[in-house]
Design an enzyme around this catalytic site. Structure first.
Site, PDB file in Angstrom:
ATOM      1  N   GLU A  43       5.634   6.237  -0.583  1.00  0.00           N
ATOM      2  CA  GLU A  43       3.943   5.940  -0.447  1.00  0.00           C
ATOM      3  C   GLU A  43       3.333   6.215  -1.727  1.00  0.00           C
ATOM      4  O   GLU A  43       2.546   7.238  -1.953  1.00  0.00           O
ATOM      5  CB  GLU A  43       3.599   5.947   0.991  1.00  0.00           C
ATOM      6  N   ASP A  47       1.252   6.586  -4.664  1.00  0.00           N
ATOM      7  CA  ASP A  47      -0.846   6.753  -4.320  1.00  0.00           C
ATOM      8  C   ASP A  47      -0.942   7.556  -6.024  1.00  0.00           C
ATOM      9  O   ASP A  47      -1.391   6.889  -6.481  1.00  0.00           O
ATOM     10  CB  ASP A  47      -0.559   7.448  -3.061  1.00  0.00           C
ATOM     11  N   SER A 116      -0.325   0.311   2.056  1.00  0.00           N
ATOM     12  CA  SER A 116       0.829   2.070   1.660  1.00  0.00           C
ATOM     13  C   SER A 116       2.084   0.614   0.922  1.00  0.00           C
ATOM     14  O   SER A 116       3.151   1.484   0.506  1.00  0.00           O
ATOM     15  CB  SER A 116       1.116   1.702   2.825  1.00  0.00           C
ATOM     16  N   GLU A 119       1.732   0.209  -2.676  1.00  0.00           N
ATOM     17  CA  GLU A 119       2.304   2.338  -3.165  1.00  0.00           C
ATOM     18  C   GLU A 119       3.467   2.780  -3.672  1.00  0.00           C
ATOM     19  O   GLU A 119       4.293   3.033  -3.994  1.00  0.00           O
ATOM     20  CB  GLU A 119       1.478   2.843  -2.479  1.00  0.00           C
TER      21      GLU A 119
END
Length: 233
Positions: A43, A47, A116, A119
């Protein structure tokens, strides 16, 4: 211009274990200790990849825009709600590996879990392609292009101070954030201000600007970015 909805699916992975890891939430690992790692490290990487690719996409698409507007639009393009929609669009929702408690709490439709997981999935796809960004870029740009321009514009115009205050009052305290702003330098005709934003005496972000208003806005944007990095929104 009307953007037609597109149908996309999860691309084929050479290493299925990477995809499995990307779909594995910590709640599943907590209930199945032998499972090993959860998707939180992925994650973090995802991101960063999405921040870069969305910035690159907007930079090329809008040569007429300045930094502030591009920054607002990037935030709108990869915010929690939009990434959650992307996750559903490519079919990640019911493939998420969640603990029974998370499922009972509506985890398959939870925007935070969906965003999440998206990502994490993007990071896994990047690693599955030997850290080659090109296949990931091709994949996410189709998703970016599916978002109507007016939607991005409307979201980007939502004031960052209002968004941060909403988060604070939802998650911490009914008391609004406190901004402390001082002149930090610059010339007499072009001063520079530094603002810090606090919640219950704890600093959440800081920013600089040519006016107190701009500095406070940047501080709120910094606070929102810090929350996202910490997985709190």
């Amino acid at each position: 211009m009307t953007v037609q909805p597109i149908k996309m699916s999860i691309p084929t992975f050479k290493n299925e274990k990477l995809l499995r890891l990307a779909l594995t939430h910590r709640s599943y690992v907590n209930e199945n200790p032998g499972e090993g790692e959860n998707n939180e490290r992925l994650e973090f990487l995802g991101d960063a990849i999405l921040t870069f690719l969305s910035g690159e996409y907007l930079y090329k698409r809008h040569p007429e825009m300045g930094e502030d507007e591009l920054t607002r639009r990037r935030a709108a393009l990869v915010d929690e709600k939009q990434l959650a929609k992307f996750a559903i669009e490519v079919g990640l929702d019911f493939r998420m590996r969640l603990g029974k408690g998370a499922i009972r709490d509506g985890g398959f439709t939870n925007p935070n879990l969906l965003s999440s997981t998206f990502e994490s999935f993007i990071a896994a796809y990047y690693l599955d392609n030997n850290s080659n960004i090109d296949p990931v870029r091709a994949f996410v740009e189709k998703l970016f292009e599916s978002v109507p321009e007016n939607v991005v514009e409307i979201r980007s115009n939502v004031d960052s101070k209002n968004r941060f205050q909403e988060w604070v009052q939802t998650n911490i305290s009914p008391t609004p954030p406190k901004y402390v702003t001082v002149q930090a330098g610059g010339e007499a005709h072009a001063p520079e201000f530094l603002a810090k934003v606090f919640v219950n005496e704890k600093e959440y972000g800081e920013g600089r600007g040519r006016s107190k208003k701009d500095a406070e806005k940047r501080a709120a944007e910094n606070a929102l970015a810090n929350l996202k990095r910490r997985g709190l929104m």
